[in-house]
Design an enzyme around this catalytic site. Structure first.
Site, mmCIF file in Angstrom:
data_model
loop_
_atom_site.group_PDB
_atom_site.id
_atom_site.type_symbol
_atom_site.label_atom_id
_atom_site.label_comp_id
_atom_site.label_asym_id
_atom_site.label_seq_id
_atom_site.Cartn_x
_atom_site.Cartn_y
_atom_site.Cartn_z
ATOM 1 N N GLU A 1 -7.663 -4.148 -11.110
ATOM 2 C CA GLU A 1 -7.532 -5.600 -11.221
ATOM 3 C C GLU A 1 -6.178 -5.948 -11.819
ATOM 4 O O GLU A 1 -5.524 -5.105 -12.450
ATOM 5 C CB GLU A 1 -8.641 -6.157 -12.122
ATOM 6 C CG GLU A 1 -10.033 -5.975 -11.564
ATOM 7 C CD GLU A 1 -10.188 -6.597 -10.182
ATOM 8 O OE1 GLU A 1 -9.919 -7.792 -10.017
ATOM 9 O OE2 GLU A 1 -10.569 -5.874 -9.247
ATOM 10 N N LYS B 1 -19.802 -7.834 -11.105
ATOM 11 C CA LYS B 1 -20.487 -7.453 -9.863
ATOM 12 C C LYS B 1 -21.994 -7.305 -10.100
ATOM 13 O O LYS B 1 -22.809 -7.705 -9.269
ATOM 14 C CB LYS B 1 -19.899 -6.138 -9.346
ATOM 15 C CG LYS B 1 -18.454 -6.265 -8.884
ATOM 16 C CD LYS B 1 -17.825 -4.895 -8.709
ATOM 17 C CE LYS B 1 -16.384 -4.982 -8.234
ATOM 18 N NZ LYS B 1 -15.652 -3.725 -8.377
HETATM 19 P P1 NDP Z 1 -3.054 -8.967 -5.164
HETATM 20 O O1 NDP Z 1 -2.440 -9.274 -6.474
HETATM 21 O O2 NDP Z 1 -2.625 -7.745 -4.449
HETATM 22 O O3 NDP Z 1 -2.896 -10.213 -4.185
HETATM 23 C C1 NDP Z 1 -2.942 -11.536 -4.604
HETATM 24 C C2 NDP Z 1 -1.941 -12.314 -3.787
HETATM 25 O O4 NDP Z 1 -2.078 -13.716 -4.076
HETATM 26 C C3 NDP Z 1 -0.495 -11.938 -4.115
HETATM 27 O O5 NDP Z 1 0.232 -11.765 -2.922
HETATM 28 C C4 NDP Z 1 -0.004 -13.138 -4.905
HETATM 29 O O6 NDP Z 1 1.372 -13.376 -4.756
HETATM 30 C C5 NDP Z 1 -0.787 -14.254 -4.268
HETATM 31 N N1 NDP Z 1 -0.871 -15.446 -5.114
HETATM 32 C C6 NDP Z 1 -0.962 -15.535 -6.456
HETATM 33 N N2 NDP Z 1 -1.038 -16.836 -6.834
HETATM 34 C C7 NDP Z 1 -1.003 -17.558 -5.714
HETATM 35 C C8 NDP Z 1 -1.005 -18.960 -5.441
HETATM 36 N N3 NDP Z 1 -1.099 -19.858 -6.404
HETATM 37 N N4 NDP Z 1 -0.922 -19.384 -4.153
HETATM 38 C C9 NDP Z 1 -0.828 -18.475 -3.148
HETATM 39 N N5 NDP Z 1 -0.806 -17.137 -3.357
HETATM 40 C C10 NDP Z 1 -0.880 -16.679 -4.606
HETATM 41 O O7 NDP Z 1 -4.650 -8.917 -5.399
HETATM 42 P P2 NDP Z 1 -5.746 -8.152 -4.545
HETATM 43 O O8 NDP Z 1 -5.508 -8.337 -3.111
HETATM 44 O O9 NDP Z 1 -5.913 -6.773 -5.081
HETATM 45 O O10 NDP Z 1 -7.063 -8.953 -4.996
HETATM 46 C C11 NDP Z 1 -7.385 -10.206 -4.457
HETATM 47 C C12 NDP Z 1 -8.831 -10.515 -4.829
HETATM 48 O O11 NDP Z 1 -9.681 -9.520 -4.261
HETATM 49 C C13 NDP Z 1 -9.126 -10.499 -6.323
HETATM 50 O O12 NDP Z 1 -10.092 -11.472 -6.611
HETATM 51 C C14 NDP Z 1 -9.716 -9.104 -6.558
HETATM 52 O O13 NDP Z 1 -10.573 -9.046 -7.655
HETATM 53 C C15 NDP Z 1 -10.488 -8.928 -5.277
HETATM 54 N N6 NDP Z 1 -10.745 -7.557 -4.874
HETATM 55 C C16 NDP Z 1 -9.726 -6.654 -4.828
HETATM 56 C C17 NDP Z 1 -9.979 -5.379 -4.383
HETATM 57 C C18 NDP Z 1 -8.909 -4.348 -4.301
HETATM 58 O O14 NDP Z 1 -9.205 -3.216 -3.935
HETATM 59 N N7 NDP Z 1 -7.652 -4.671 -4.613
HETATM 60 C C19 NDP Z 1 -11.321 -4.971 -3.938
HETATM 61 C C20 NDP Z 1 -12.314 -6.011 -4.017
HETATM 62 C C21 NDP Z 1 -12.020 -7.253 -4.474
HETATM 63 P P3 NDP Z 1 2.404 -12.652 -5.784
HETATM 64 O O15 NDP Z 1 2.201 -11.193 -5.620
HETATM 65 O O16 NDP Z 1 3.741 -13.129 -5.306
HETATM 66 O O17 NDP Z 1 2.026 -13.143 -7.140
HETATM 67 N N1 HSE Z 2 -10.747 -3.239 -9.443
HETATM 68 C C1 HSE Z 2 -11.907 -3.099 -8.626
HETATM 69 C C2 HSE Z 2 -12.372 -1.663 -8.653
HETATM 70 C C3 HSE Z 2 -11.574 -3.511 -7.207
HETATM 71 O O1 HSE Z 2 -11.638 -0.804 -9.119
HETATM 72 O O2 HSE Z 2 -13.491 -1.396 -8.239
HETATM 73 C C4 HSE Z 2 -12.798 -3.595 -6.346
HETATM 74 O O3 HSE Z 2 -13.621 -4.639 -6.745
#
Ligand code: NDP
Ligand code: HSE
Length: 448
Positions: free
Chosen positions: A202, A217
């Site tokens: 995260e 979760k």
């Molecule tokens: P990331 O940080 O990789 O992606 C988030 C994206 O959102 C970045 O590109 C960021 O841009 C952009 N962003 C931030 N603020 C804004 C805004 N105000 N407007 C538009 N775009 C914005 O996160 P993840 O993809 O890892 O996670 C996304 C969600 O998915 C979270 O809720 C996470 O808990 C959930 N999740 C993630 C998993 C994983 O394996 N990574 C698995 C399951 C759930 P910038 O980088 O420029 O700040």
């Molecule tokens: N940070 C989370 C994990 C991403 O490690 O399981 C998936 O929800």
């Protein structure tokens, strides 16, 4: 429009228009999988699914990722204000702007898909109520256990059952850390950095290692399993940051693996919701789930025990769950609200106010490790305290003292007892002059 067979002609139906908010790890994966598998997805959904708009703070990077497909903006509200957008995917994360965007999308009559368990754990009840009122769907398969379709299994596949309990390894980062520490003897901090680089962790990794993400979760699964509101603040939560390599090794010697387990159980007194490191017999399948993989064991009264296994994090596994929700929306969006699957599996008016048990009232078994003076009568004084509290010993190991030392480690495995009894016994044992350390206590679940 129908083709000659009478079925909708998917080639002429307007693709469902999607707005993607945040094209980071999961957003990027979603874009790529949707593009790569578009033809199979269209055959399943009955119409195209098109990402028409993307919002991300980094417009340049986002434009590179999308290769010019769809409009890229940096203002996520512009996506919601676009009347052409039918579905919004929120993949920004957190509980700040994400909440505003989701509520605004609902208000604008758009369906929402999100992977944001923190948001649903904190504001899920409000979001689901608003969505029901507005007649829109909230898809959140990706919010629990990444690519594993556990929400669908609980909400639909197991709908005949009285669910008795759920036990899951539902944080990939902490499971990855525990696996690497056990298998390669790597230190905690090095493995955490690796998990972050791989995109599993995260934004705030304490959510992963302190059990908060797993608690989020678990609260969602518990709500769906037992028909109660989402109550993340009532999950007893303990992470893995204080676990030592020594306890991982001792547990192995005794035939157990230590996993960060999320457990929710219905008892006659109420519902247990807890996340903590847990000894699990190594012969259980779930004890052998390693790396970023997740697994969820669900016990239903009719079906018995069922086990779901798969990648719990990462770009494409999580995208798989996001897109499954998009397909559900594409299939169901023209159905009347009352014919759709309720957000929390039970009809909104049928949620129960079953009490959540405080940890002191939870019954479990324990691993207790303590450093003691190696002298006659020490063991007897400890076992006497356990007996006074009605705690039965299942196994005991006394390590041979190191050369020239007069102190050693003793490890007890107990049978099940109430946590408040274990706490009282631990306090009395720690007060003995012959017990030289605080007791390390790790809960143990047989899961049989
Ligand atoms: P990331 O940080 O990789 O992606 C988030 C994206 O959102 C970045 O590109 C960021 O841009 C952009 N962003 C931030 N603020 C804004 C805004 N105000 N407007 C538009 N775009 C914005 O996160 P993840 O993809 O890892 O996670 C996304 C969600 O998915 C979270 O809720 C996470 O808990 C959930 N999740 C993630 C998993 C994983 O394996 N990574 C698995 C399951 C759930 P910038 O980088 O420029 O700040
Ligand atoms: N940070 C989370 C994990 C991403 O490690 O399981 C998936 O929800």
């Amino acid at each position: 429009m129908a083709c000659s067979s009478g079925w909708p002609d998917v080639t002429v139906m307007k693709p469902i228009q999607v707005g993607l908010l945040g094209i980071g790890t999961v957003g990027g994966g979603t874009f790529n999988v949707l593009k790569r598998n578009q033809s199979e997805i269209v055959r399943r959904a009955g119409r195209g699914i098109e990402i028409a708009m993307v919002a991300d703070l980094d417009v340049e990077r986002a434009t590179k990722l999308t290769g010019g497909a769809g409009q890229v903006v940096n203002d996520a509200f512009a996506v919601i204000n676009n009347p052409e957008i039918d579905v919004v995917i929120e993949l920004i994360g957190g509980t700040g702007i994400a909440l505003q965007l989701v509520l605004k999308a609902i208000d604008a009559g758009k369906h929402v898909v999100t992977a944001n368990k923190a948001l649903l754990a904190k504001h899920g009840n409000e979001i689901f109520a608003a969505a029901s009122k507005r007649g829109v769907m909230i898809g959140f398969e990706a919010a629990v256990a990444g690519g594993i379709p556990i929400i669908k299994a609980l909400r639909e596949g197991l709908t005949a059952n009285n669910i008795e309990w759920i036990a899951g390894i539902i944080n990939g980062t902490s499971n990855f850390i525990l696996s690497e520490m056990r298998e390669k003897g790597l230190p905690f901090s090095a493995v955490l950095a690796q998990a972050q680089a791989l995109g599993y962790a995260e934004a705030d990794p304490t959510f992963d290692i302190e059990g908060i993400d797993a608690a989020h979760k678990l609260s969602i699964m518990s709500a769906i399993a037992f028909g109660i509101p989402v109550q993340a603040d009532k999950v007893y939560t303990e992470g893995i940051s204080k676990l030592t390599a020594q306890d991982i090794r001792y547990a192995e010697e005794l035939g157990y693996r230590i996993k960060l387990l999320g457990l929710t159980r219905r008892t006659s007194q109420g519902i247990e919701m807890r996340v903590h490191p847990t000894l699990i017999p190594e012969k259980r399948l779930i004890a052998n789930v390693e790396g970023v993989m997740n697994a969820v064991l669900v016990k239903g009264d009719a079906v018995g025990a069922t086990l779901y296994y798969g990648a719990g994090a990462g770009a494409e596994p999580t995208a798989s769950a996001v897109i499954a929700d998009l397909v559900d929306i594409a299939r169901l969006h023209s159905a009347e609200h009352q014919y759709r699957v309720p957000h929390l599996a039970f009809q909104p008016g049928s949620l129960a106010s079953t009490p959540i048990l405080p940890i002191g009232e939870v019954e479990t078994a324990y691993y207790m490790r303590m450093r003691v003076v190696d002298r006659p009568g020490v063991l007897a004084s400890i076992t006497a305290i356990l007996a006074e509290r009605g705690i039965s010993i299942d196994a005991m190991v006394q390590k041979e003292p190191a050369e020239g030392e007069d102190q050693t480690d003793i490890i007890f495995l107990t049978h099940r007892t109430l946590e408040k009894n274990a706490n009282a016994a631990i306090a009395s044992i720690e007060a003995l002059a012959t017990v030289l350390s605080d007791i390390t206590r790790i809960r143990l679940e047989g899961l049989n």
